[in-house]
Design an enzyme around this catalytic site. Sequence first.
Site, mmCIF file in Angstrom:
data_model
loop_
_atom_site.group_PDB
_atom_site.id
_atom_site.type_symbol
_atom_site.label_atom_id
_atom_site.label_comp_id
_atom_site.label_asym_id
_atom_site.label_seq_id
_atom_site.Cartn_x
_atom_site.Cartn_y
_atom_site.Cartn_z
ATOM 1 N N ARG A 248 0.841 -1.194 0.000
ATOM 2 C CA ARG A 248 0.000 0.000 0.000
ATOM 3 C C ARG A 248 0.874 1.242 0.000
ATOM 4 O O ARG A 248 1.884 1.316 0.710
ATOM 5 C CB ARG A 248 -0.924 0.016 1.238
ATOM 6 C CG ARG A 248 -2.048 -1.009 1.184
ATOM 7 C CD ARG A 248 -3.079 -0.653 0.129
ATOM 8 N NE ARG A 248 -4.154 -1.633 0.048
ATOM 9 C CZ ARG A 248 -5.172 -1.545 -0.795
ATOM 10 N NH1 ARG A 248 -5.246 -0.521 -1.633
ATOM 11 N NH2 ARG A 248 -6.107 -2.456 -0.819
ATOM 12 N N HIS B 275 -0.070 0.128 -10.232
ATOM 13 C CA HIS B 275 -0.906 -0.721 -9.382
ATOM 14 C C HIS B 275 -1.387 -1.968 -10.146
ATOM 15 O O HIS B 275 -2.580 -2.272 -10.184
ATOM 16 C CB HIS B 275 -2.104 0.055 -8.827
ATOM 17 C CG HIS B 275 -2.594 -0.495 -7.517
ATOM 18 N ND1 HIS B 275 -3.139 0.290 -6.545
ATOM 19 C CD2 HIS B 275 -2.624 -1.762 -7.032
ATOM 20 C CE1 HIS B 275 -3.499 -0.459 -5.511
ATOM 21 N NE2 HIS B 275 -3.194 -1.712 -5.785
ATOM 22 N N GLU C 236 -3.399 7.859 -5.881
ATOM 23 C CA GLU C 236 -3.496 7.213 -7.196
ATOM 24 C C GLU C 236 -4.683 7.792 -7.958
ATOM 25 O O GLU C 236 -5.732 8.028 -7.370
ATOM 26 C CB GLU C 236 -3.662 5.698 -7.016
ATOM 27 C CG GLU C 236 -2.451 5.063 -6.348
ATOM 28 C CD GLU C 236 -2.589 3.551 -6.201
ATOM 29 O OE1 GLU C 236 -3.596 2.971 -6.680
ATOM 30 O OE2 GLU C 236 -1.695 2.934 -5.603
#
Length: 349
Positions: free
Chosen positions: A260, A308, A289
Amino acid sequence: MNQPIPVLAAGDDFVLNRLLIEALHAASDASSWQPRELELPWPHTPFGRIAEVDEASGSEEAMIDALAGVRVCLTQMAPLTERVLAACPDLELFAVSRGGPVNANLAAATAHGVRVTYAPGRNAESTAEHTLALMLAAMRRVPQAHDSMRAGRWDSRLFAYQATGLEIAGSTVGLVGAGAIGGRVARALVALGAEVLIADPYADPATLPDGTRLVALPELLASSAVVSLHARLTEETRGLIGAAELAAMPPGSVLVNCARGGLVDYPALATALREGHLFAAGLDVYDNEPLAPDHPLRSAPNVVLTPHLAGASRATARRAATLVAAEAARWLRGEPPRHCANPAVLAAS
């Protein structure tokens, strides 16, 4: 003869409706179900906050229309909000094919008697492999070599001692977190010849992979040529790796994060890369993000960035569909769910 039960497959272009329905039919009698489909726009349209839930795709209006008369919903990103729940009283099971159902309002679901399930471990294999890919790419400077070749060069200067990369074999690699993903990474690293240290205050030493050693975080940071993060993001772990922790890592070491973004102070990491304290970094997750165009990581040297994607494999999509279909099959048989995010609803029922 019993009437088939209306079930909504609210898939997207990763966990496809086709995969959800195929898995449902494999897990239980196909004649038991009356499938409906709603296709959500993710990943072509980024997910985001919808009403009071996070990381959701689509709209409340589309869900309300699609859920009319539906008792079971299989999804990855569909929003389950108070408004949706109030408008869809027939819904009993909302099965989310993710490690955490952040797109569901759990308190409201419990109040409406709806079970919310999730799918832990669905992307453990994919994320472990992506971690190793980023680790190797950063340590061996694969992107720089690739860019030079694409530019038409044959850059033999990359063979100069100061330009060459690092090896996993013989190195000490520290893993922060020893869950499903960290454990897989640890076993792979041991097989490659690394000495593996693990920092995890909740780990049972008896369950750690062979060839690893449990240590405190300060010892791990001071001793590791590579540090890879595999911890959950909690109030306790937010900002776990800041400027002081980066400074405590040995000069010329590497940081990898596929967990994370909130675990790391990324501006401090960009500074550590620019100043040459760290050899490289490999990152798949970020503090915000999508990553802003002017984020300091974009201009930092020796950093490998992916958007990601660690969990993005076809096998992950199939596992995700299988896990939620299994929860629907348990519901059909009158069995309790295996992974219930709001267990209070079970006591109430």
